[in-house]
Design an enzyme around this catalytic site. Structure first.
Site, PDB file in Angstrom:
ATOM      1  N   HIS A  34      36.242  52.893  43.769  1.00  0.00           N
ATOM      2  CA  HIS A  34      36.619  52.737  45.183  1.00  0.00           C
ATOM      3  C   HIS A  34      35.404  52.905  46.103  1.00  0.00           C
ATOM      4  O   HIS A  34      35.530  53.338  47.250  1.00  0.00           O
ATOM      5  CB  HIS A  34      37.744  53.706  45.573  1.00  0.00           C
ATOM      6  CG  HIS A  34      39.071  53.299  44.997  1.00  0.00           C
ATOM      7  ND1 HIS A  34      39.897  52.393  45.615  1.00  0.00           N
ATOM      8  CD2 HIS A  34      39.679  53.630  43.840  1.00  0.00           C
ATOM      9  CE1 HIS A  34      40.981  52.209  44.860  1.00  0.00           C
ATOM     10  NE2 HIS A  34      40.863  52.942  43.773  1.00  0.00           N
ATOM     11  N   THR A  35      34.259  52.584  45.577  1.00  0.00           N
ATOM     12  CA  THR A  35      33.043  52.637  46.384  1.00  0.00           C
ATOM     13  C   THR A  35      32.590  51.238  46.798  1.00  0.00           C
ATOM     14  O   THR A  35      31.856  51.097  47.771  1.00  0.00           O
ATOM     15  CB  THR A  35      31.896  53.291  45.575  1.00  0.00           C
ATOM     16  OG1 THR A  35      31.930  52.755  44.250  1.00  0.00           O
ATOM     17  CG2 THR A  35      32.052  54.796  45.504  1.00  0.00           C
ATOM     18  N   ASP A  36      33.059  50.205  46.082  1.00  0.00           N
ATOM     19  CA  ASP A  36      32.502  48.861  46.356  1.00  0.00           C
ATOM     20  C   ASP A  36      32.816  48.379  47.773  1.00  0.00           C
ATOM     21  O   ASP A  36      31.937  47.895  48.480  1.00  0.00           O
ATOM     22  CB  ASP A  36      32.895  47.822  45.275  1.00  0.00           C
ATOM     23  CG  ASP A  36      34.386  47.581  45.095  1.00  0.00           C
ATOM     24  OD1 ASP A  36      35.203  48.316  45.705  1.00  0.00           O
ATOM     25  OD2 ASP A  36      34.736  46.648  44.342  1.00  0.00           O
ATOM     26  N   GLY A 121      44.163  47.131  34.328  1.00  0.00           N
ATOM     27  CA  GLY A 121      43.007  47.586  35.097  1.00  0.00           C
ATOM     28  C   GLY A 121      41.684  47.127  34.517  1.00  0.00           C
ATOM     29  O   GLY A 121      40.638  47.704  34.810  1.00  0.00           O
ATOM     30  N   SER A 124      41.729  41.233  34.627  1.00  0.00           N
ATOM     31  CA  SER A 124      42.056  39.901  34.122  1.00  0.00           C
ATOM     32  C   SER A 124      42.023  38.872  35.250  1.00  0.00           C
ATOM     33  O   SER A 124      41.641  37.723  35.033  1.00  0.00           O
ATOM     34  CB  SER A 124      43.426  39.906  33.443  1.00  0.00           C
ATOM     35  OG  SER A 124      44.405  40.428  34.299  1.00  0.00           O
ATOM     36  N   SER A 125      42.388  39.270  36.463  1.00  0.00           N
ATOM     37  CA  SER A 125      42.406  38.281  37.548  1.00  0.00           C
ATOM     38  C   SER A 125      40.989  37.852  37.922  1.00  0.00           C
ATOM     39  O   SER A 125      40.730  36.653  38.101  1.00  0.00           O
ATOM     40  CB  SER A 125      43.177  38.785  38.769  1.00  0.00           C
ATOM     41  OG  SER A 125      42.783  40.074  39.113  1.00  0.00           O
ATOM     42  N   GLU A 157      40.427  35.730  45.947  1.00  0.00           N
ATOM     43  CA  GLU A 157      41.365  36.851  45.803  1.00  0.00           C
ATOM     44  C   GLU A 157      41.713  37.461  47.165  1.00  0.00           C
ATOM     45  O   GLU A 157      42.858  37.783  47.444  1.00  0.00           O
ATOM     46  CB  GLU A 157      40.767  37.911  44.867  1.00  0.00           C
ATOM     47  CG  GLU A 157      41.651  39.110  44.691  1.00  0.00           C
ATOM     48  CD  GLU A 157      42.069  39.379  43.257  1.00  0.00           C
ATOM     49  OE1 GLU A 157      41.566  38.711  42.340  1.00  0.00           O
ATOM     50  OE2 GLU A 157      42.910  40.270  43.077  1.00  0.00           O
ATOM     51  N   ASP A 169      34.650  43.699  40.434  1.00  0.00           N
ATOM     52  CA  ASP A 169      35.243  43.115  39.227  1.00  0.00           C
ATOM     53  C   ASP A 169      34.656  41.743  38.927  1.00  0.00           C
ATOM     54  O   ASP A 169      34.290  41.440  37.785  1.00  0.00           O
ATOM     55  CB  ASP A 169      36.764  43.001  39.375  1.00  0.00           C
ATOM     56  CG  ASP A 169      37.413  44.348  39.667  1.00  0.00           C
ATOM     57  OD1 ASP A 169      36.742  45.373  39.487  1.00  0.00           O
ATOM     58  OD2 ASP A 169      38.581  44.357  40.091  1.00  0.00           O
TER      59      ASP A 169
END
Ligand code: GLA
Length: 383
Positions: A34-36, A121, A124-125, A157, A169
């Site tokens: 949760h840093t990106d 998690g 895959s998307s 996305e 990701d």
């Protein structure tokens, strides 16, 4: 028949043509969660679980997709793209973004399937989006570089699927390098590859078997809370642009008493960035034990301060902590389900597998599946 043969067979049957085959991997993230989207750092790598795509150009402007694992098909025009709120949006979104960016593309045949469990998690998307972008770039010879394809996947996305995810990701899946982790600065997109020198230690994923269904709404809430923290602090420090620029004393002085919830969210992010920097130093010094302790710290923060864990993930980490030879463990990715990532000495791997399968079942009634990861190259054509 292995998966690639099955996809090729299905492609030939459906389209009576020979496909180009593309492999687009999922990812792990060692630390920096949760840093990106807060312009911080992440430390991901591409893994040996992937989405495979069989693709070819069409002579018309149509899009014909087959989701092999789901046994579903989609057909439509590439010039009239609106969200369907189904799996097809991960492909359509990429086509839409390529067109919006001014690239000339025609029709596409695509059969895809994979070995990344959905909702686990492992992204895959992002792997699917990158695979489609890579296919378009190859088939229509667009000459787009990898980082620009990553940005197009993220935009697909964010804008077409509607999930406000960060860039980690897609970046990891596209830019991965075998046996290396990527240290990515999500503000500048500067990145370096660090060799993973963990002799005798495996990266093991434990799947909680909890599908992270809460993740989209809670994810967007966390993002908004971080942005609220930045806005609040900007009244005292106008030069601040994101949590990347914030230090703990600023939070302690202005936010802790005034906005306790926002304080906890922001404090987690500021500390996680520091943990990542300390972790990179530890890896460089080949001090995996210290790195592992930082992973436990990351989990504590994610569970108690950022509140994106769930009982099952906490239990997986608790069990891992009891096992001799497990150096670190934490939940990974967006949270609310999916996998934990564990650094496990190879000599205790069997013992760990037995302990965690048995205790997890006893405490949650659920099964956990373990996967020992290999770190591989990013999205590519399979020759
Ligand atoms: C999800 C998002 C990423 C990142 C992680 C948390 O995987 O897609 O962009 O924010 O959660 O680190």
């Amino acid at each position: 028949m292995d998966l690639l043969d099955q996809l090729t067979h299905s492609f030939r049957q459906a389209f009576n043509a020979e496909p180009t085959l593309i492999c687009s991997p999922g990812r792990v993230n060692l630390i920096g969660e949760h840093t990106d989207y807060n312009e911080g750092f992440v430390l991901p790598a591409a893994i040996d679980k992937a989405i495979y795509l069989a693709v070819s150009q069409r002579t018309d402007n149509e899009l014909h997709f087959i989701a092999y694992d789901l046994d579903k098909t989609y057909q439509g025009s590439s010039t009239n793209l609106t969200p369907t709120h189904t799996w097809a949006d991960y492909l359509l979104g990429v086509v839409a973004q390529f067109r919006l960016a001014g690239h000339t593309i025609g029709g596409l045949n695509c059969v895809f399937g994979g070995t990344i469990p959905m909702g686990s998690g492992l992204s895959s998307s992002a792997a699917l989006e990158n695979g489609v972008g890579f296919a378009l770039n190859e088939l229509f010879q667009l000459g787009i570089d990898r980082v620009d394809m990553v940005k197009l996947s993220q935009r697909a996305e964010n804008e077409f699927v509607g999930a406000k995810v960060g860039i980690m990701d897609m970046f990891a899946s596209m830019m991965g390098k075998a046996d290396h982790v990527i240290k990515l600065d999500c503000r500048s997109l500067d990145y370096t590859y660090a060799p993973l020198r963990m002799e005798g230690i495996s990266i093991v994923l434990c799947d909680s078997q909890v599908k992270h269904s809460l993740v989209t709404s809670e994810y967007n809430t966390r993002r908004a809370q971080c942005e609220a923290g930045v806005r609040f602090l900007q009244t005292f420090y106008p030069e601040i642009k994101s949590l990347r620029d914030v230090r703990m004393p600023m939070l302690d002085q202005h936010l802790r008493d005034a906005e306790p919830l926002i304080y906890r969210r922001c404090a987690y992010v500021v500390q996680e960035n520091q943990r990542l920097l300390d972790g990179v130093d530890a890896l460089e010094a080949n001090d995996i034990a210290s790195f592992g302790q930082l992973m436990y710290g990351s989990h504590e923060g994610l569970s108690h301060w950022y509140e994106v864990s769930c009982p099952e993930l906490d239990i997986l980490v608790e069990i891992a902590r009891q096992q001799r030879g497990v150096l670190g463990a934490r939940m990974m990715g967006g949270g609310f389900g999916g996998c934990t990532i564990n650094l496990v000495q190879e000599d205790v791997l069997d013992e760990f597998r037995k302990l965690i399968t048995k205790q997890y079942k006893a405490r949650t009634g659920k099964d956990t599946y373990l996967h020992v990861c290999k770190i591989q190259d990013g999205t590519n054509v399979i020759s």
